[in-house]
Design an enzyme around this catalytic site. Sequence first.
Site, PDB file in Angstrom:
ATOM      1  N   HIS A  55       0.777  -1.204  -0.025  1.00 30.03           N
ATOM      2  CA  HIS A  55       0.038   0.131  -0.023  1.00 30.03           C
ATOM      3  C   HIS A  55       0.727   1.309   0.097  1.00 30.03           C
ATOM      4  O   HIS A  55       0.467   2.548  -0.528  1.00 30.03           O
ATOM      5  CB  HIS A  55      -1.009  -0.088   1.225  1.00 30.03           C
ATOM      6  CG  HIS A  55      -2.154  -0.996   0.991  1.00 30.03           C
ATOM      7  ND1 HIS A  55      -3.349  -0.730   1.098  1.00 30.03           N
ATOM      8  CD2 HIS A  55      -2.088  -2.229   0.649  1.00 30.03           C
ATOM      9  CE1 HIS A  55      -4.325  -1.683   0.613  1.00 30.03           C
ATOM     10  NE2 HIS A  55      -3.249  -2.843   0.679  1.00 30.03           N
ATOM     11  N   GLY A  74       5.495   6.415  -4.340  1.00 33.02           N
ATOM     12  CA  GLY A  74       5.903   4.830  -4.236  1.00 33.02           C
ATOM     13  C   GLY A  74       6.304   4.774  -3.022  1.00 33.02           C
ATOM     14  O   GLY A  74       5.623   4.867  -2.008  1.00 33.02           O
ATOM     15  N   SER A  78       5.374   7.356   2.667  1.00 33.06           N
ATOM     16  CA  SER A  78       4.173   8.400   2.786  1.00 33.06           C
ATOM     17  C   SER A  78       2.930   7.770   3.610  1.00 33.06           C
ATOM     18  O   SER A  78       2.346   8.698   4.414  1.00 33.06           O
ATOM     19  CB  SER A  78       3.431   8.957   1.526  1.00 33.06           C
ATOM     20  OG  SER A  78       3.030   7.920   0.903  1.00 33.06           O
ATOM     21  N   HIS A 186      -1.022 -13.221  -0.723  1.00 32.81           N
ATOM     22  CA  HIS A 186      -2.315 -13.407  -0.280  1.00 32.81           C
ATOM     23  C   HIS A 186      -2.247 -15.030   0.310  1.00 32.81           C
ATOM     24  O   HIS A 186      -3.439 -15.600   0.798  1.00 32.81           O
ATOM     25  CB  HIS A 186      -3.455 -13.335  -1.052  1.00 32.81           C
ATOM     26  CG  HIS A 186      -3.956 -11.940  -1.223  1.00 32.81           C
ATOM     27  ND1 HIS A 186      -4.744 -11.449  -2.074  1.00 32.81           N
ATOM     28  CD2 HIS A 186      -3.449 -10.661  -0.545  1.00 32.81           C
ATOM     29  CE1 HIS A 186      -4.845 -10.148  -1.942  1.00 32.81           C
ATOM     30  NE2 HIS A 186      -3.909  -9.692  -1.146  1.00 32.81           N
ATOM     31  N   THR A 187      -1.140 -15.632   0.482  1.00 32.58           N
ATOM     32  CA  THR A 187      -1.099 -17.115   1.050  1.00 32.58           C
ATOM     33  C   THR A 187      -0.914 -16.920   2.370  1.00 32.58           C
ATOM     34  O   THR A 187      -1.194 -17.776   3.093  1.00 32.58           O
ATOM     35  CB  THR A 187       0.082 -17.847   0.421  1.00 32.58           C
ATOM     36  OG1 THR A 187      -0.146 -19.312   1.169  1.00 32.58           O
ATOM     37  CG2 THR A 187       1.297 -17.316   0.757  1.00 32.58           C
TER      38      THR A 187
END
Length: 351
Positions: A55, A74, A78, A186-187
């Site tokens: 994110h 990137g 931030s 996502h594992t």
Amino acid sequence: YAALTRRVACPDGVNTATNAACCQLFAVREDLQQNLFHGGLCTAEAHESLRLTFHDAIAISPALEAQGIFGGGGADGSIAIFPEIETNFHPNIGLDEIIELQKPLVARHNISVADFIQFAGAIGASNCAGAPQLAAFVGRKDATQPAPDGLVPEPFHTPDQIFDRLADASQGEFDPILTVWLLTAHTVAAANDVDPTKSGLPFDSTPELWDTQFFLETQLRGTSFPGSGGNQGEVESPLAGEIRLQSDHTIARDSRTACEWQSFVDNQPKAQQMFQFVFHDLSIFGQDINSLVDCTEVVPIPAAPQGHTHFPAGLSNADIEQACAETPFPTFPTDPGPKTAVAPVPKPPPA
Ligand code: HEB
Ligand code: CA
């Protein structure tokens, strides 16, 4: 050649490194393992630290810049430097918690926020058996302004929206195939905020293992919701207690990506190498690699993979929604016994 690589002795009197700039990371690693990851576990804090890397890094848009609009920096920290702004962006829901937990650790060390976020993700992932050793760089420049809203993919976005966003952020590098590689993360994942009535709902039956069950289980026919139904970005999953994101479901079935998705099933080396590759590039979005120092040697080599690819109890090849037109789905044993529910990932205590 090995003899030509001169190592420097670190000021801590214990460690050596190929570059003096890496020395500081040994103490950061120790602090993370002891005071965030419970002595080195692949728990919710590790999962959330890995999510945070994405994110922060993905919020960069050359397309916006081309229109004369600031497109974000990137992997520039931030999200944690301007948390009151960026954690209010809808896709960043829940990340305020891990940012708050990481805050005192960042403050204790002489490290940029941008470097810390990516390093914490790499160390967190290393606690998950079967994970790759992820890249660690130091020298990133910290953000001076927040990223704009609208750059982080949502689970209710279409494959086209997600593919376009990743292509923009990566200047064309992340195509639909590399998007599948990225989703290996996502594992080791769960959702706290997709279904407001339940937290810690895992995406596969082994959220503490970096295995390929995620790719197998997302290809099973969805039959029910783990909590309330009708949530934006959620579709039915095959197992009680397990959640399925609409975006994972559609990318697993899209004709551009279905065969790549299936190719990860039972291919542990691929699940390691491809994610290692994409994380390396993602983790330095917006930064100049020539001004960074590679300190990957400080990231522990994760434990060997555990378990074997299997159908959860009560499910088999008959429950697969075949999406890859070219190759039949491989056959695996089914766990013995009746269908069981997947346990939630416990939430971390607040900071
Ligand atoms: Fe992710 C989680 C979405 C990509 C990593 N995800 C998640 C969630 C969601 C998502 C919705 C849940 C949240 C809550 O809590 O609720 N993703 C997504 C999308 C995409 C993604 C849409 C695009 C396709 N991821 C991604 C990547 C990565 C990730 C690339 C890497 C880096 N995630 C992640 C993780 C997690 C998630 C690790 C988990 C967290 C926890 O567990 O907490
Ligand atoms: Ca897993």
